[in-house]
Design a protein around this motif. Structure first.
Motif, PDB file in Angstrom:
ATOM      1  N   LYS A  30      19.492  22.033   2.811  1.00 53.48           N
ATOM      2  CA  LYS A  30      19.328  22.860   1.615  1.00 53.48           C
ATOM      3  C   LYS A  30      18.070  22.444   0.859  1.00 53.48           C
ATOM      4  O   LYS A  30      18.140  21.799  -0.196  1.00 53.48           O
ATOM      5  N   PRO A  31      16.888  22.784   1.379  1.00 52.65           N
ATOM      6  CA  PRO A  31      15.647  22.400   0.686  1.00 52.65           C
ATOM      7  C   PRO A  31      15.522  23.095  -0.660  1.00 52.65           C
ATOM      8  O   PRO A  31      15.994  24.218  -0.844  1.00 52.65           O
ATOM      9  N   HIS A  32      14.896  22.405  -1.608  1.00 55.96           N
ATOM     10  CA  HIS A  32      14.649  23.059  -2.903  1.00 55.96           C
ATOM     11  C   HIS A  32      13.245  23.654  -2.958  1.00 55.96           C
ATOM     12  O   HIS A  32      12.936  24.420  -3.875  1.00 55.96           O
ATOM     13  N   ALA A  33      12.407  23.339  -1.965  1.00 57.68           N
ATOM     14  CA  ALA A  33      11.077  23.953  -1.901  1.00 57.68           C
ATOM     15  C   ALA A  33      10.529  23.807  -0.485  1.00 57.68           C
ATOM     16  O   ALA A  33      10.823  22.839   0.221  1.00 57.68           O
ATOM     17  N   THR A  34       9.741  24.792  -0.093  1.00 61.67           N
ATOM     18  CA  THR A  34       9.025  24.733   1.182  1.00 61.67           C
ATOM     19  C   THR A  34       7.576  25.109   0.925  1.00 61.67           C
ATOM     20  O   THR A  34       7.244  25.718  -0.100  1.00 61.67           O
ATOM     21  N   ALA A  35       6.706  24.745   1.873  1.00 60.88           N
ATOM     22  CA  ALA A  35       5.279  25.048   1.697  1.00 60.88           C
ATOM     23  C   ALA A  35       4.647  25.312   3.055  1.00 60.88           C
ATOM     24  O   ALA A  35       5.097  24.795   4.087  1.00 60.88           O
ATOM     25  N   PHE A  36       3.608  26.117   3.018  1.00 65.55           N
ATOM     26  CA  PHE A  36       2.794  26.385   4.199  1.00 65.55           C
ATOM     27  C   PHE A  36       1.340  26.367   3.749  1.00 65.55           C
ATOM     28  O   PHE A  36       1.016  26.835   2.649  1.00 65.55           O
ATOM     29  N   GLY A  37       0.467  25.804   4.592  1.00 65.46           N
ATOM     30  CA  GLY A  37      -0.925  25.760   4.176  1.00 65.46           C
ATOM     31  C   GLY A  37      -1.858  25.352   5.289  1.00 65.46           C
ATOM     32  O   GLY A  37      -1.457  25.193   6.455  1.00 65.46           O
ATOM     33  N   HIS A  38      -3.126  25.174   4.914  1.00 65.30           N
ATOM     34  CA  HIS A  38      -4.170  24.798   5.870  1.00 65.30           C
ATOM     35  C   HIS A  38      -5.017  23.666   5.302  1.00 65.30           C
ATOM     36  O   HIS A  38      -5.292  23.619   4.096  1.00 65.30           O
ATOM     37  N   PHE A  39      -5.422  22.766   6.191  1.00 62.32           N
ATOM     38  CA  PHE A  39      -6.361  21.703   5.868  1.00 62.32           C
ATOM     39  C   PHE A  39      -7.616  21.863   6.719  1.00 62.32           C
ATOM     40  O   PHE A  39      -7.544  22.307   7.872  1.00 62.32           O
ATOM     41  N   MET A  40      -8.745  21.466   6.148  1.00 65.97           N
ATOM     42  CA  MET A  40      -9.980  21.321   6.904  1.00 65.97           C
ATOM     43  C   MET A  40     -10.101  19.865   7.315  1.00 65.97           C
ATOM     44  O   MET A  40     -10.030  18.976   6.480  1.00 65.97           O
ATOM     45  N   LEU A  41     -10.255  19.624   8.617  1.00 63.15           N
ATOM     46  CA  LEU A  41     -10.395  18.256   9.103  1.00 63.15           C
ATOM     47  C   LEU A  41     -11.786  17.735   8.769  1.00 63.15           C
ATOM     48  O   LEU A  41     -12.770  18.467   8.854  1.00 63.15           O
ATOM     49  N   ARG A  42     -11.846  16.484   8.398  1.00 63.32           N
ATOM     50  CA  ARG A  42     -13.148  15.857   8.143  1.00 63.32           C
ATOM     51  C   ARG A  42     -13.813  15.562   9.479  1.00 63.32           C
ATOM     52  O   ARG A  42     -13.193  15.000  10.387  1.00 63.32           O
ATOM     53  N   VAL A  95      -0.514  14.827   8.900  1.00 53.39           N
ATOM     54  CA  VAL A  95      -1.708  15.181   9.668  1.00 53.39           C
ATOM     55  C   VAL A  95      -2.502  13.932  10.023  1.00 53.39           C
ATOM     56  O   VAL A  95      -2.959  13.767  11.165  1.00 53.39           O
ATOM     57  N   MET A  96      -2.665  13.026   9.074  1.00 53.56           N
ATOM     58  CA  MET A  96      -3.412  11.800   9.352  1.00 53.56           C
ATOM     59  C   MET A  96      -2.715  10.972  10.435  1.00 53.56           C
ATOM     60  O   MET A  96      -3.362  10.431  11.343  1.00 53.56           O
ATOM     61  N   ARG A  97      -1.391  10.879  10.348  1.00 57.57           N
ATOM     62  CA  ARG A  97      -0.647  10.079  11.317  1.00 57.57           C
ATOM     63  C   ARG A  97      -0.697  10.696  12.714  1.00 57.57           C
ATOM     64  O   ARG A  97      -0.971  10.010  13.703  1.00 57.57           O
ATOM     65  N   GLU A  98      -0.447  11.992  12.796  1.00 64.24           N
ATOM     66  CA  GLU A  98      -0.348  12.623  14.109  1.00 64.24           C
ATOM     67  C   GLU A  98      -1.704  12.800  14.778  1.00 64.24           C
ATOM     68  O   GLU A  98      -1.788  12.838  16.010  1.00 64.24           O
ATOM     69  N   LEU A  99      -2.762  12.917  13.992  1.00 65.66           N
ATOM     70  CA  LEU A  99      -4.090  13.090  14.585  1.00 65.66           C
ATOM     71  C   LEU A  99      -4.885  11.792  14.604  1.00 65.66           C
ATOM     72  O   LEU A  99      -6.022  11.777  15.101  1.00 65.66           O
ATOM     73  N   GLY A 100      -4.313  10.733  14.061  1.00 63.77           N
ATOM     74  CA  GLY A 100      -5.015   9.460  14.048  1.00 63.77           C
ATOM     75  C   GLY A 100      -6.248   9.470  13.168  1.00 63.77           C
ATOM     76  O   GLY A 100      -7.213   8.742  13.435  1.00 63.77           O
ATOM     77  N   ALA A 101      -6.240  10.275  12.114  1.00 62.02           N
ATOM     78  CA  ALA A 101      -7.404  10.389  11.229  1.00 62.02           C
ATOM     79  C   ALA A 101      -7.449   9.215  10.257  1.00 62.02           C
ATOM     80  O   ALA A 101      -6.410   8.741   9.781  1.00 62.02           O
TER      81      ALA A 101
END
Length: 305
Positions: free
Chosen positions: A285-297, A230-236
């Motif tokens: 063959k992933p051993h784990a996946t995740a989904f979530g949300h961040f609040m941008l500063r 997120v930091m890289r793609e949004l330039g945060a």
């Protein structure tokens, strides 16, 4: 007269609790997490504050992965306290909702309750807090597999005693984790094709018999991969604030380096949805996946939530 040996009687509950207190995960011992109180299917624990747990040294806030690992371990204690202690368990999924940042310098406490056990699945909920349980830092719900493998916690796992060993975060003032001691402690580094690598080490082991990587460490790794993406793609310039994270464990993380990648699913003005995946020797063959949300500063002068 039969020569069939009589099965050993299950240990008394206090003996079971003492075994669980001393025979937990390697990371649980190294982190300093301790079980303070217990009841059938219920555990109260404390994670003493350590500077290495910080996720952003500019704010002093604890890394979300530290809270995730603590809640995962505490939920596992509650499940074992609902069983006879001998059966191996493994996290199937874990959802964390971050209510507020942990206050820097204070210990974190957790209260976990295993509220239902079927023949093969245990259901748990937990709260992480600092001063009052009614004011949580984070809440969690989780499902565990019962009888996940053939290891026996009471006979196969080594007992841990004494003070936990030190955890160190090598200095790297120019690296991507210059302000994240916990990421540096785990040895996380950038790799090719926008991926991250978490090297296998003794400190991230969950089950020492297999051995297998601690589910909380995998969760911390996935969250870190998402933060960097997120930091890289949004330039945060500052890491986003975690809102919620759901981790699905697909198989055991073996004694190998782990690789992770993340992507933005949807971006709003204040909130970003992301997904992440971790694998070892085969990206399909992933051993784990995740989904979530961040609040941008928010930048100075912008509306704050």
């Amino acid at each position: 007269m039969s020569d069939t040996p009589t099965p050993a009687a299950p240990p008394a509950f206090d003996e079971l609790a003492e075994a669980i207190r001393n025979r937990r995960s390697v990371y649980g011992h190294i982190s300093g997490l301790r079980m303070d109180r217990f009841a059938p299917g219920e555990a109260w624990s404390t994670l003493p504050y350590r500077p290495v747990f910080v996720g952003d040294s500019e704010t002093g806030v604890i890394h979300g992965g530290v809270v995730t690992a603590m809640l995962d371990e505490s939920c596992g204690m509650a499940v074992q306290l609902a069983l006879d202690g001998s059966r191996a368990i493994a996290t199937l999924d874990l959802r964390i909702d971050y209510q507020k940042p942990a206050t820097p310098g204070l210990d974190i406490k957790a209260h976990a309750v295993c509220f239902r056990v079927t023949r093969s699945i245990a259901f748990v909920r937990a709260t992480a807090y600092q001063e009052e349980e009614s004011e949580p830092v984070a809440t969690a719900t989780a499902c565990f597999m019962v009888g996940a493998n053939r290891t026996n916690m009471l006979t196969d796992r080594p007992a841990f005693g004494g003070a936990p060993p030190p955890l160190e975060a090598p200095e790297d003032p120019t690296g991507p984790f210059a302000t994240s001691p916990f990421a540096r402690c785990l040895g996380i580094r950038l790799a090719e094709n926008d991926t991250l690598v978490m090297p296998f080490s003794h400190r991230i082991i969950g089950n020492p018999v297999l051995p297998a990587i601690h589910g909380g460490m995998t969760g911390a790794f996935l969250e870190t991969a998402a933060i960097i993406t997120v930091m890289r793609e949004l330039g945060a310039s500052a890491p986003p604030k975690p809102i919620g994270l759901t981790i699905n464990y697909l198989r055991s993380g073996r004694a190998l380096d782990s690789i992770a990648s993340a992507s933005i699913v949807k971006q709003g003005r204040r909130v970003v949805a992301f997904e992440a995946r971790a694998w070892q020797d085969d990206a399909t063959k992933p051993h784990a996946t995740a989904f979530g949300h961040f609040m941008l500063r928010q930048a100075p002068g912008q509306e704050q939530d």
